[in-house]
Write an enzyme that holds these catalytic residues in place. Structure first.
Site, PDB file in Angstrom:
ATOM      1  N   CYS A   1       2.638 -23.993 110.021  1.00  0.00           N
ATOM      2  CA  CYS A   1       3.961 -24.475 110.409  1.00  0.00           C
ATOM      3  C   CYS A   1       4.996 -23.355 110.301  1.00  0.00           C
ATOM      4  O   CYS A   1       4.943 -22.383 111.025  1.00  0.00           O
ATOM      5  CB  CYS A   1       4.322 -25.699 109.568  1.00  0.00           C
ATOM      6  SG  CYS A   1       5.777 -26.609 110.086  1.00  0.00           S
ATOM      7  N   HIS A   2       5.953 -23.461 109.376  1.00  0.00           N
ATOM      8  CA  HIS A   2       6.947 -22.421 109.134  1.00  0.00           C
ATOM      9  C   HIS A   2       6.463 -21.416 108.089  1.00  0.00           C
ATOM     10  O   HIS A   2       7.138 -20.431 107.812  1.00  0.00           O
ATOM     11  CB  HIS A   2       8.275 -23.035 108.668  1.00  0.00           C
ATOM     12  CG  HIS A   2       9.005 -23.790 109.731  1.00  0.00           C
ATOM     13  ND1 HIS A   2       8.588 -25.009 110.211  1.00  0.00           N
ATOM     14  CD2 HIS A   2      10.139 -23.490 110.423  1.00  0.00           C
ATOM     15  CE1 HIS A   2       9.431 -25.436 111.136  1.00  0.00           C
ATOM     16  NE2 HIS A   2      10.375 -24.534 111.296  1.00  0.00           N
TER      17      HIS A   2
END
Length: 186
Positions: A111-112
């Site tokens: 994800c991030h």
């Protein structure tokens, strides 16, 4: 090459981690027999962010400043917007990521989470993926970004979102079994 059932895996997180992106790897890797520990810049339990509110907590096993990477076979970095943003501003956490990358041991970010790989200078000229909203950050860091469930190059595993967790964890298991990637340079 450690077998997954004897591997020691470190998850690096702090407040604001995406609940599923920490809990699913923790549970699935543990179910494979791995000894999985949580590292954080602080020793107190850390809180998840779950959709639109603070979620549950998880205990911290070791503070980042006390981690010796010789004790671990791989590093996992969950995402969420808050967790990796806080960690990339913590020099001890960024140094830990750099150390793992330089060691050639598997490093996985979802994800991030690749924001920490960017901060550690680990993505230039490497194939990688992330949550779509940080694609430009990835490209600006020199990554060869792909929109795929999981991308792995020389033991650096990246994935897009909670929907990709099964593929992400499967690739972590595979990379841990392959062992150190000596040809990798940070």
């Amino acid at each position: 090459m450690p077998a997954i059932d004897t591997a020691k895996i470190l998850i690096l997180a702090t407040d604001g981690y995406e609940r599923s992106e920490l809990r699913v790897p923790l549970e699935k890797l543990s179910n494979h027999g791995a000894d999985v520990k949580i590292a954080s810049p602080k020793s107190e339990p850390i809180k998840s962010w779950d959709k639109s509110d603070w979620g549950d907590t998880v205990d911290v096993d070791v503070e980042v400043k006390d981690v010796d990477i010789k004790d671990y076979d791989a590093l996992v970095i969950p995402g969420g917007q808050i967790n990796p943003d806080l960690l990339r501003n913590d020099e001890a956490s960024v140094s830990l990521v750099r150390e793992f990358v330089a060691s050639g041991k598997p490093v996985a970010a979802i994800c991030h989470g690749p924001w920490l790989l960017i901060e550690a200078g680990a993505l230039r000229d490497r194939h990688a993926t992330s949550f779509a909203s940080i694609k430009t950050d990835m490209l600006n860091a020199g990554a060869l970004w792909r929109d795929e469930a999981v991308v792995c190059e020389d033991g650096i595993v990246t994935s897009r979102s909670p929907q990709d967790l099964d593929a992400f964890v499967s690739k972590i298991v595979e990379e841990v079994s392959e062992g150190t990637h000596h040809q990798r340079a940070a």
